[in-house]
Write a protein that holds these residues in place. Structure first.
Motif, mmCIF file in Angstrom:
data_model
loop_
_atom_site.group_PDB
_atom_site.id
_atom_site.type_symbol
_atom_site.label_atom_id
_atom_site.label_comp_id
_atom_site.label_asym_id
_atom_site.label_seq_id
_atom_site.Cartn_x
_atom_site.Cartn_y
_atom_site.Cartn_z
ATOM 1 N N GLY A 75 74.759 14.979 46.449
ATOM 2 C CA GLY A 75 75.921 15.351 47.188
ATOM 3 C C GLY A 75 76.063 14.342 48.248
ATOM 4 N N LYS A 76 76.740 14.658 49.369
ATOM 5 C CA LYS A 76 77.096 14.038 50.369
ATOM 6 C C LYS A 76 75.973 13.502 51.172
ATOM 7 C CE LYS A 76 81.724 14.063 49.956
ATOM 8 N NZ LYS A 76 82.512 12.913 49.731
ATOM 9 N N LEU A 77 75.844 12.393 51.408
ATOM 10 C CA LEU A 77 74.410 11.892 52.212
ATOM 11 C C LEU A 77 74.679 12.083 53.815
ATOM 12 C CD1 LEU A 77 74.114 8.545 50.385
ATOM 13 C CD2 LEU A 77 72.949 10.763 50.068
ATOM 14 N N GLU A 78 73.597 12.013 54.453
ATOM 15 C CA GLU A 78 73.679 12.443 56.034
ATOM 16 C C GLU A 78 72.566 11.704 56.726
ATOM 17 O OE1 GLU A 78 73.452 16.673 56.464
ATOM 18 O OE2 GLU A 78 75.354 17.063 55.786
ATOM 19 N N GLY A 79 72.608 11.492 58.102
ATOM 20 C CA GLY A 79 71.650 10.809 58.728
ATOM 21 C C GLY A 79 71.518 9.505 58.377
ATOM 22 N N LEU A 113 79.496 9.033 51.070
ATOM 23 C CA LEU A 113 79.523 9.421 52.398
ATOM 24 C C LEU A 113 80.066 10.573 52.880
ATOM 25 C CD1 LEU A 113 80.902 5.695 53.464
ATOM 26 C CD2 LEU A 113 78.287 6.476 53.784
ATOM 27 N N ASP A 114 79.528 11.150 53.796
ATOM 28 C CA ASP A 114 80.064 12.277 54.244
ATOM 29 C C ASP A 114 81.350 11.882 55.240
ATOM 30 O OD1 ASP A 114 79.609 12.058 57.530
ATOM 31 O OD2 ASP A 114 77.824 11.671 56.698
ATOM 32 N N ASP A 115 82.262 13.007 55.265
ATOM 33 C CA ASP A 115 83.815 12.726 56.107
ATOM 34 C C ASP A 115 83.575 11.899 57.296
ATOM 35 O OD1 ASP A 115 84.424 14.222 54.008
ATOM 36 O OD2 ASP A 115 84.716 16.086 55.428
ATOM 37 N N SER A 116 82.775 12.087 58.121
ATOM 38 C CA SER A 116 82.740 11.344 59.593
ATOM 39 C C SER A 116 82.376 10.036 59.202
ATOM 40 C CB SER A 116 81.825 11.783 60.808
ATOM 41 O OG SER A 116 80.528 12.038 60.070
ATOM 42 N N THR A 117 81.339 9.829 58.258
ATOM 43 C CA THR A 117 80.965 8.307 57.931
ATOM 44 C C THR A 117 81.964 7.532 57.158
ATOM 45 O OG1 THR A 117 78.518 9.336 58.009
ATOM 46 C CG2 THR A 117 78.853 7.004 57.552
ATOM 47 N N ASN A 118 82.480 8.384 56.287
ATOM 48 C CA ASN A 118 83.738 7.826 55.631
ATOM 49 C C ASN A 118 84.739 7.240 56.509
ATOM 50 O OD1 ASN A 118 86.037 7.542 53.890
ATOM 51 N ND2 ASN A 118 84.831 8.702 52.194
ATOM 52 N N LYS A 119 84.934 7.940 57.605
ATOM 53 C CA LYS A 119 85.970 7.322 58.445
ATOM 54 C C LYS A 119 85.524 6.074 59.174
ATOM 55 C CE LYS A 119 88.219 11.934 59.616
ATOM 56 N NZ LYS A 119 88.512 12.586 60.821
#
Length: 790
Positions: free
Chosen positions: A381-385, A421-427
């Motif tokens: 899924g989308k990665l975090e941290g 990447l999650d949305d914020s990191t994608n940005k």
């Protein structure tokens, strides 16, 4: 309970130091009187303080350092005695009569150091004797410090090549054997500490062991300093022996520290040439060992080694370093199925950095690493941290190395990694890509590349699921959208056909943005397309009639009309109106009357149906009048229709001053200063008279509502319009009308009910000065203005 333990430890340390200092005093007194037996007796009693088991490593170290200082003084005494009459061999035997084993061994090491220096016996024999006898201390803490002392006093007396203690044959091997044996025994003692004491104190023991790790690691440092260890000896003896000890100890703390220590102390060249042996140990380490940090450290060192000189790069190719490292990382990840995604991505990020240094020309290697990374993170899924930070580092590395987004666009797995990447990191990553393009002024010249790029940065262009929930800071949002706008402006291709494809591609992508984004992204696209229109138009003028190009002004204008229509529905009517007028002016330059008329029609519809704010109406009306005044392509009928509408809008504005100013601005629609421009003096005068009536009405309203006549600024502005058209030769503007206006303004300003207005006073004074300056010019101008009395 804890504070009581600390206090007790302090007491025991204080008592130990007191006992040590007391015996040291007596030892010094015996030394001063050359009484060797008493000196040895008191030194043994002094060293007996080190037999304690009550102190933590930190406190024990304090006690040890005090003993060490005293032993250095004792060693100096032994050196002086050996130079006189005392036999060092007898002294070596004499200290072995000490009652307790720990003091005896410290004294043996001290005398042994002097014994080696005297060269009365081979250094290798004495060292072997000492390292073997130290086995007598099996208490971990006491044994570690004893062997550390042995290492300390012997490090400058090893039988190394070029050393004064070098023997006849292969003595380097004896030096290596001594250090390796001492290292092995110290590591065993260090590991054994973990398994002593109750399980509840496990964390405390780990902390204590961490404090002692440098004692063990110093042996590896000593090994690395031995001049006689060449690559062959390191590969065949030293490295296998160290790795054997590291793997067999099965202790995660020891394995992590010793692997890292070994990588740091031995030369990079040796690591490169023994890469297969070294990497073979990693999968055998305990699953809990932080392999990613150690392996990343190794790759970082090799990267720096490769960057240090271009001459070493063939060595990397020769030993197939990339293949070995890539294979090792795969084995480590396979051997540790529970390794977090962050760990795996860190390893691949380090491998990518290594590859970019060593094989910058091998894009297939870079893509292979990204592909391996995709395989590891797929299904997660989308990665975090932490993992997302490492992904950003992974994706940023090629951009920094090649300074060209074209390279990244060639990597098939690059966009696949970004998908996780999650949305914020994608940005964040999208911003990194755009800033890289701007910094390096990268030229992206084909529609396919533009499409791939905009797919990469869709986090900044497309409304994402999280946008509704995640309230972004307004300034940050504007900044990132301005980056996108600048990127759109940078897109260019000399071929109009390809440029049109680029514009269509960008349009397709930015239309996925929501109402917040479109006002930022549509204008730069429109202006880029208008640049193309003017370029195509200039080429058409120079080209023959045979051209069948699809990138024609008409086709581009159709595209522009569709695009602005979307913006008007956002809604952003003021911006859409401005863009319609820009397009109308471009169509005017291309002599496309129907197209220009259509754009004006759309602007008028927006004005009538969407713009209701009075200030916005005034601004929009000035834009309409200014643009219409510059249009030369319209026939009489179309121009009259649009002009009539504009003057009608002017008279319908809410505030009288706004009406007045808009109406006198319309006068310019009937007097255009160019070769074929319209010059209808009568209609100019009608506009100015109408403006004067509205100004009079505004004055009367001020009298009724405020009890004063208000400012005369409108009359002064109209006077200036009269003067302008009078100067331009409009025969409908007479001296009498100007004179009447001047008198009107003067009368109003001197009226008892007039409101004081410094700005109006200054404006009127400037106007009078202008008339006087025109009179002073001489010639026809002076003659014309002479009739005006001021």
């Amino acid at each position: 309970m804890i504070s009581d333990g600390v206090e007790d430890e302090e007491k025991w340390l204080t008592a130990g130091i007191a006992g040590l200092q007391q015996n040291a005093f007596y030892m010094h007194r015996a030394l001063d009187s050359n009484n060797i037996k008493d000196a040895l007796k008191y030194s043994a009693q002094m060293l007996s303080e080190l037999r304690t088991s009550r102190l933590s490593p930190h406190k024990y170290y304090e006690l040890y350092m005090r003993a060490f200082d005293e032993l250095r003084k004792l060693e100096i005494f032994f050196k002086e005695e050996s130079r006189r009459s005392c036999s060092i061999i007898e002294l070596y035997e004499l200290v072995q009569h000490a009652g307790n084993i720990l003091p005896r061994l410290y004294l043996l090491c001290t005398v042994g150091s002097v014994y080696i220096k005297s060269k009365e016996a081979p250094a290798k024999d004495i060292l072997k004797d000492l390292v073997e006898m130290c086995r007598g201390i099996q208490h971990p803490l006491r044994g570690l410090f004893l062997r550390s002392y042995l290492s300390q006093v012997s490090r400058d007396k090893l039988p190394d090549i070029g050393s004064e203690y070098e023997g006849d044959e292969n003595t380097v091997m004896d030096a290596v054997e001594f250090v390796l044996q001492n290292f092995t025994e110290m590591n065993k003692l260090w590991v054994r500490m973990q398994h002593q004491g109750p399980a509840r104190e496990k964390e405390k023991r780990e902390k204590e062991r961490n404090e002692l790790r440098d004692l063990v690691g110093k042996n590896l440092h000593v090994l690395s300093q031995i001049e006689g260890i060449d690559l062959e000896l390191y590969r065949d003896v030293v490295l296998p022996r160290i790795l054997e000890q590291v793997v067999n100890c099965k202790d995660d703390l020891a394995q992590y520290y010793l692997m890292d220590c070994m990588i740091q102390v031995f030369p990079d060249e040796y690591h490169l040439q023994t890469l297969e042996i070294l990497l073979g140990a990693f999968p055998q380490l305990q699953p809990s060992v932080d392999i990613k940090t150690v392996l990343s450290g190794l790759m970082e060192r090799l990267s720096n080694y490769a960057a240090s000189s271009i001459e070493v790069l063939p060595e990397f190719v020769q030993v197939e370093a990339f293949a070995k490292l890539n294979n090792a990382i795969g084995q480590v990840i396979e051997a540790q199925p529970d390794m977090p995604v962050f760990g795996a991505v860190t390893l691949y990020s380090s491998l990518l950095t290594f590859t970019l240094h060593v094989h910058p020309d091998r894009l297939d290697y870079v893509d292979q690493i990204l592909g391996a990374c995709v395989n590891k993170i797929s299904g997660k899924g989308k990665l975090e941290g932490k993992a997302t930070k490492q992904i950003v580092a992974l994706l940023s590395a090629p951009l920094e190395k090649y300074s060209d987004i074209d390279i990244a666009l060639k990597l098939s797995n690059y966009p696949l990694v970004m998908e996780y990447l999650d949305d914020s990191t994608n940005k964040v990553m999208s911003n990194v890509i755009i800033q890289s393009i701007m910094k390096n002024k990268t030229h992206i010249s084909t529609a396919d590349k533009v499409g791939a790029l905009f797919e990469l940065i869709k986090g900044l262009i497309k409304d994402l699921d999280s946008d509704g929930n995640d309230e972004m800071d307004e300034d940050d949002f504007k900044e990132e959208q301005n980056f996108v706008a600048r990127l759109i402006q940078m897109l260019y291709n000399d071929d109009p056909e390809e440029m049109l494809k680029i514009i269509c591609t960008v349009k397709k992508h930015i239309m996925t943005g929501g109402p917040k984004r479109l006002p930022f992204t549509i204008p730069p696209l429109i202006y880029n397309a208008l640049k193309l229109v003017r370029r195509v138009q200039s080429q058409d003028e120079n080209a023959s009639e045979e051209s069948t190009a699809s990138a024609t002004p008409k086709k581009i204008f159709q595209l522009l009309n569709q695009t602005i229509e979307v913006l008007s529905m956002v809604p952003a009517p003021e911006l859409a109106l401005r863009l319609y007028l820009e397009c109308a002016e471009a169509a005017n330059d291309c002599d496309l009357e129907p197209v220009a008329y259509e754009f004006f029609t759309q602007a008028y519809i927006l004005y009538e149906e969407e713009i209701s704010d009075s200030k916005a109406q005034v601004t929009a009306l000035y834009l309409i009048i200014g643009t219409l005044q510059r249009m030369h392509t319209f026939g009489v009928e179309n121009r009259d229709t649009l002009t009539h509408k504009a003057t009608g809008y002017s008279a319908k504005l809410l505030k009288k001053p706004d009406q007045c100013r808009a109406v006198y601005a319309c006068s310019h629609l009937f007097w255009v200063e160019d070769q074929d421009g319209i010059k209808d003096g009568e209609r100019v005068l009608l506009c100015l008279k109408r403006a004067l009536r509205i100004a009079n009405a505004a004055q009367q309203m001020a009298n009724v509502t405020k009890g004063s006549s208000g400012s005369v600024i409108l009359f002064i502005e109209i006077l200036n319009k009269y003067l302008y058209f009078f100067d331009k030769g409009n025969t409908q503007i007479t001296v009498a009308s100007i004179q009447g206006l001047i008198e009107l303004v003067t009368t109003e300003m001197q009226s008892d009910t007039a409101t004081s207005d410094p700005a109006a006073d200054a404006f009127f004074s400037s106007t009078i000065r202008y008339i006087q300056s025109q009179k002073a010019k001489g010639g026809a101008t002076a003659e014309k203005f002479e009739q005006i009395k001021v």
